[in-house]
Design a protein around this motif. Structure first.
Motif, PDB file in Angstrom:
ATOM      1  N   ARG A   1       0.823  -1.210   0.000  1.00 21.23           N
ATOM      2  CA  ARG A   1       0.000   0.000   0.000  1.00 21.23           C
ATOM      3  C   ARG A   1       0.857   1.260   0.000  1.00 21.23           C
ATOM      4  O   ARG A   1       0.379   2.356  -0.278  1.00 21.23           O
ATOM      5  CB  ARG A   1      -0.938   0.008   1.210  1.00 21.23           C
ATOM      6  N   PHE A   2       2.154   1.086   0.325  1.00 24.49           N
ATOM      7  CA  PHE A   2       3.078   2.225   0.336  1.00 24.49           C
ATOM      8  C   PHE A   2       3.929   2.288  -0.929  1.00 24.49           C
ATOM      9  O   PHE A   2       4.862   3.092  -1.011  1.00 24.49           O
ATOM     10  CB  PHE A   2       3.992   2.152   1.563  1.00 24.49           C
ATOM     11  N   GLY A   3       3.637   1.460  -1.918  1.00 20.60           N
ATOM     12  CA  GLY A   3       4.414   1.431  -3.145  1.00 20.60           C
ATOM     13  C   GLY A   3       5.544   0.420  -3.093  1.00 20.60           C
ATOM     14  O   GLY A   3       5.691  -0.325  -2.118  1.00 20.60           O
ATOM     15  N   LYS A   4       6.371   0.396  -4.139  1.00 20.76           N
ATOM     16  CA  LYS A   4       7.426  -0.603  -4.223  1.00 20.76           C
ATOM     17  C   LYS A   4       8.754  -0.147  -3.624  1.00 20.76           C
ATOM     18  O   LYS A   4       9.573  -0.982  -3.224  1.00 20.76           O
ATOM     19  CB  LYS A   4       7.629  -1.029  -5.679  1.00 20.76           C
ATOM     20  N   ARG A   5       9.001   1.146  -3.542  1.00 17.19           N
ATOM     21  CA  ARG A   5      10.297   1.638  -3.054  1.00 17.19           C
ATOM     22  C   ARG A   5      10.275   2.024  -1.577  1.00 17.19           C
ATOM     23  O   ARG A   5      11.217   1.722  -0.835  1.00 17.19           O
ATOM     24  CB  ARG A   5      10.740   2.865  -3.870  1.00 17.19           C
ATOM     25  N   ALA A   6       9.207   2.688  -1.143  1.00 16.55           N
ATOM     26  CA  ALA A   6       9.160   3.278   0.201  1.00 16.55           C
ATOM     27  C   ALA A   6       9.427   2.278   1.332  1.00 16.55           C
ATOM     28  O   ALA A   6      10.172   2.596   2.267  1.00 16.55           O
ATOM     29  CB  ALA A   6       7.817   3.976   0.416  1.00 16.55           C
ATOM     30  N   PRO A   7       8.824   1.060   1.326  1.00 19.71           N
ATOM     31  CA  PRO A   7       9.072   0.150   2.454  1.00 19.71           C
ATOM     32  C   PRO A   7      10.549  -0.192   2.639  1.00 19.71           C
ATOM     33  O   PRO A   7      11.049  -0.259   3.777  1.00 19.71           O
ATOM     34  CB  PRO A   7       8.261  -1.100   2.081  1.00 19.71           C
ATOM     35  N   TRP A   8      11.263  -0.397   1.539  1.00 19.14           N
ATOM     36  CA  TRP A   8      12.681  -0.745   1.633  1.00 19.14           C
ATOM     37  C   TRP A   8      13.518   0.458   2.064  1.00 19.14           C
ATOM     38  O   TRP A   8      14.472   0.311   2.835  1.00 19.14           O
ATOM     39  CB  TRP A   8      13.176  -1.264   0.278  1.00 19.14           C
ATOM     40  N   ILE A   9      13.173   1.633   1.564  1.00 14.82           N
ATOM     41  CA  ILE A   9      13.932   2.839   1.909  1.00 14.82           C
ATOM     42  C   ILE A   9      13.821   3.154   3.400  1.00 14.82           C
ATOM     43  O   ILE A   9      14.833   3.371   4.079  1.00 14.82           O
ATOM     44  CB  ILE A   9      13.436   4.035   1.061  1.00 14.82           C
ATOM     45  N   VAL A  10      12.591   3.167   3.914  1.00 17.66           N
ATOM     46  CA  VAL A  10      12.387   3.471   5.333  1.00 17.66           C
ATOM     47  C   VAL A  10      12.964   2.357   6.208  1.00 17.66           C
ATOM     48  O   VAL A  10      13.607   2.621   7.240  1.00 17.66           O
ATOM     49  CB  VAL A  10      10.891   3.687   5.633  1.00 17.66           C
ATOM     50  N   GLY A  11      12.750   1.101   5.799  1.00 12.65           N
ATOM     51  CA  GLY A  11      13.317  -0.014   6.557  1.00 12.65           C
ATOM     52  C   GLY A  11      14.831   0.028   6.585  1.00 12.65           C
ATOM     53  O   GLY A  11      15.459  -0.208   7.627  1.00 12.65           O
TER      54      GLY A  11
ATOM     55  N   ASN B   1      22.417   0.372   1.567  1.00 15.75           N
ATOM     56  CA  ASN B   1      22.146   0.128   0.158  1.00 15.75           C
ATOM     57  C   ASN B   1      20.693  -0.211  -0.115  1.00 15.75           C
ATOM     58  O   ASN B   1      20.246  -0.128  -1.265  1.00 15.75           O
ATOM     59  CB  ASN B   1      23.078  -0.965  -0.364  1.00 15.75           C
ATOM     60  N   PHE B   2      19.944  -0.569   0.937  1.00 16.99           N
ATOM     61  CA  PHE B   2      18.509  -0.723   0.777  1.00 16.99           C
ATOM     62  C   PHE B   2      17.809   0.639   0.797  1.00 16.99           C
ATOM     63  O   PHE B   2      16.625   0.734   0.522  1.00 16.99           O
ATOM     64  CB  PHE B   2      17.937  -1.651   1.852  1.00 16.99           C
ATOM     65  N   ILE B   3      18.570   1.690   1.128  1.00 16.21           N
ATOM     66  CA  ILE B   3      18.095   3.060   0.917  1.00 16.21           C
ATOM     67  C   ILE B   3      18.475   3.503  -0.491  1.00 16.21           C
ATOM     68  O   ILE B   3      17.651   4.003  -1.256  1.00 16.21           O
ATOM     69  CB  ILE B   3      18.721   4.045   1.934  1.00 16.21           C
ATOM     70  N   VAL B   4      19.732   3.292  -0.853  1.00 16.91           N
ATOM     71  CA  VAL B   4      20.319   3.875  -2.049  1.00 16.91           C
ATOM     72  C   VAL B   4      19.653   3.370  -3.332  1.00 16.91           C
ATOM     73  O   VAL B   4      19.209   4.168  -4.164  1.00 16.91           O
ATOM     74  CB  VAL B   4      21.830   3.595  -2.104  1.00 16.91           C
ATOM     75  N   ALA B   5      19.604   2.054  -3.515  1.00 16.10           N
ATOM     76  CA  ALA B   5      19.103   1.512  -4.784  1.00 16.10           C
ATOM     77  C   ALA B   5      17.641   1.867  -5.040  1.00 16.10           C
ATOM     78  O   ALA B   5      17.307   2.345  -6.139  1.00 16.10           O
ATOM     79  CB  ALA B   5      19.317  -0.002  -4.821  1.00 16.10           C
ATOM     80  N   PRO B   6      16.721   1.679  -4.078  1.00  9.85           N
ATOM     81  CA  PRO B   6      15.339   2.089  -4.350  1.00  9.85           C
ATOM     82  C   PRO B   6      15.173   3.604  -4.463  1.00  9.85           C
ATOM     83  O   PRO B   6      14.336   4.072  -5.230  1.00  9.85           O
ATOM     84  CB  PRO B   6      14.564   1.545  -3.135  1.00  9.85           C
ATOM     85  N   MET B   7      15.970   4.374  -3.721  1.00  8.75           N
ATOM     86  CA  MET B   7      15.793   5.826  -3.742  1.00  8.75           C
ATOM     87  C   MET B   7      16.160   6.425  -5.092  1.00  8.75           C
ATOM     88  O   MET B   7      15.474   7.320  -5.595  1.00  8.75           O
ATOM     89  CB  MET B   7      16.610   6.493  -2.632  1.00  8.75           C
ATOM     90  N   VAL B   8      17.243   5.950  -5.698  1.00  6.17           N
ATOM     91  CA  VAL B   8      17.627   6.507  -7.000  1.00  6.17           C
ATOM     92  C   VAL B   8      16.570   6.178  -8.041  1.00  6.17           C
ATOM     93  O   VAL B   8      16.406   6.904  -9.035  1.00  6.17           O
ATOM     94  CB  VAL B   8      19.026   5.997  -7.418  1.00  6.17           C
ATOM     95  N   ALA B   9      15.803   5.105  -7.814  1.00  2.00           N
ATOM     96  CA  ALA B   9      14.713   4.761  -8.734  1.00  2.00           C
ATOM     97  C   ALA B   9      13.558   5.760  -8.648  1.00  2.00           C
ATOM     98  O   ALA B   9      12.667   5.754  -9.502  1.00  2.00           O
ATOM     99  CB  ALA B   9      14.209   3.342  -8.452  1.00  2.00           C
TER     100      ALA B   9
END
Length: 414
Positions: free
Chosen positions: A79-89, A122-130
């Motif tokens: 419900r939070f999209g595909k990138r946000a959960p990994w970035i915040v986690g 890196n679970f911040i970096v890779a999804p965030m640049v997307a």
């Protein structure tokens, strides 16, 4: 194929400045100041070897976890999209790992905490640049400039002044900067406010086998050269430019003292380089992306950015004084400012599979970690063979090859 998500540039730009600044700034401070200080306290006799071990371990972990994080975020439905959960986690676990590092009483425990922190980072970096892919096509240059030109420039240079204030309390510094990462990344994620993608779940299930990592599907994971040619050229260019850059920056202190023999001007020389490169980088961050959007130019400024780096290295090779240092700072500042502002945008244009943006950007981000490990090693070998002038030869050659690779891209006209 999933529906394209477009997010307002008014929300993306501040998020793409705050986000990378919040993870890169604290990381640079911890790597450059707090980690060496803590290793000095824990094992002063072996601190140099230990710091090299931590750097090598971090580079390997970063290369692997970046790709994994990007691939996982591509296939996430929430419900939070595909990138946000990994970035915040990732930000949360990075904060916890840095708190653990602050309380480490031995090198082994510190290495464990640091390694966990590298994975989380890196679970911040890779999804965030997307997030760049959320920008409308006519605003992608602005988004790329916000991320690379402003956010990363602030992260690379803006946090060290504050970090130096905690050198006497570096354990507390680990905690404070870990918290800064979490709060800043969370704020950026709230600004983006990625929409739910639960509706893509059924479609993703039908295509699940397409992304299996078996030997038979290896060419689907990493496309053949004739399919991914432009992407691979962009990746090679990024790695080679990074090596050319880190060949000099990794030895900048010794270049000032042993080669240029600046003596008591060494500190002023380093401050001059950092100040010029920071301000030029910020300037490029404000203008490079909008200009690229308006005039529809992308490949040419990215390719020319590598030529500026080569010109800067040539200036130091020819002029062994503050004049050479100043010319290098301006040329390298323009080159790296242009590159950081636009290279992710260029990569978005040449990704061979638009449904795996996170994965391919994650692979592309390996071009950030590999040069940090490889550049100083190649430079050290050149120094051993022909002296410090070899550093500038390495930088020029690798930068020129990077420029050639970018100029060779066919899918982006200019």
């Amino acid at each position: 194929m999933s529906n394209k998500v477009v997010i307002s540039i008014k929300r993306l730009v501040p998020a793409l400045i705050i986000g990378p600044a919040s993870w890169l700034g604290p990381y640079i401070v911890m790597l450059g100041l707090f980690l060496p200080a803590l290793l000095q306290e824990l094992d002063a006799e072996h601190k140099v070897a230990m710091l090299a071990l931590f750097a090598a371990t971090g580079s390997i972990i970063s290369a692997i976890s970046n790709m994994v994080a990007g691939a996982l975020s591509d296939n996430t439905h929430s419900r939070f999209g595909k990138r946000a959960p990994w970035i915040v986690g990732g930000a949360f676990f990075f904060m916890l790992s840095m708190i653990g590092a602050a309380f480490s009483e031995g090198v082994t425990m510190l290495l464990i905490c640091w390694s966990i922190g590298q994975i989380a980072l890196n679970f911040i970096v890779a999804p965030m640049v997307a997030w760049l892919d959320f920008a409308a096509d006519e605003h992608k240059g602005k988004a790329s400039s916000a991320y690379g030109g402003l956010g990363m420039a602030l992260g690379n240079n803006g946090f060290n002044v504050i970090g130096a204030m905690f050198l006497g309390q570096f354990r507390l510094g680990f905690i404070i900067f870990g918290v800064i990462t979490f709060i800043g990344v969370l704020l950026a994620t709230l600004l983006v406010h990625e929409p739910s993608n639960l509706g893509e779940k059924e479609e993703a299930g039908e295509e699940k086998q397409h992304y299996s990592f078996s030997m038979d599907s290896l060419r689907q994971v990493f496309p053949a050269w004739h399919i991914g040619r432009d992407y691979y050229l962009a990746l090679i260019g990024k790695v080679f430019l990074g090596i050319g850059n880190f060949a000099i920056t990794g030895y900048i202190l010794y270049i000032m003292t042993d080669f240029l023999k600046l003596g008591n001007q060494t500190q002023a020389g380093i401050q001059l380089v950092n100040s010029i490169m920071f301000f030029i980088g910020v300037f490029m961050g404000f203008f490079a992306g909008p200009i690229a959007d308006k005039f529809k130019i992308l490949k040419l400024p990215v390719a020319c950015s590598a030529l500026f780096l080569a010109l800067g290295a040539l200036a130091l090779y020819l002029s062994h004084d503050m004049t050479g240092v100043t010319i290098y700072a301006f040329c390298a500042g323009i080159g790296m400012g242009l590159w950081n502002s636009l290279d992710n945008y260029l990569n978005l244009q040449v990704i061979p599979d638009k449904d795996r943006v996170g994965f391919f950007l994650g692979v592309y981000n390996v071009g950030n970690s590999l040069p940090q490990a490889i550049g100083p090693v190649i430079a050290a070998a050149a120094i051993g063979i022909i002296g410090f002038s070899g550093v500038f030869v390495v930088s020029m050659v690798f930068a020129l090859i990077a420029s050639f690779c970018i100029f060779s891209i066919r899918g982006v006209a200019r």
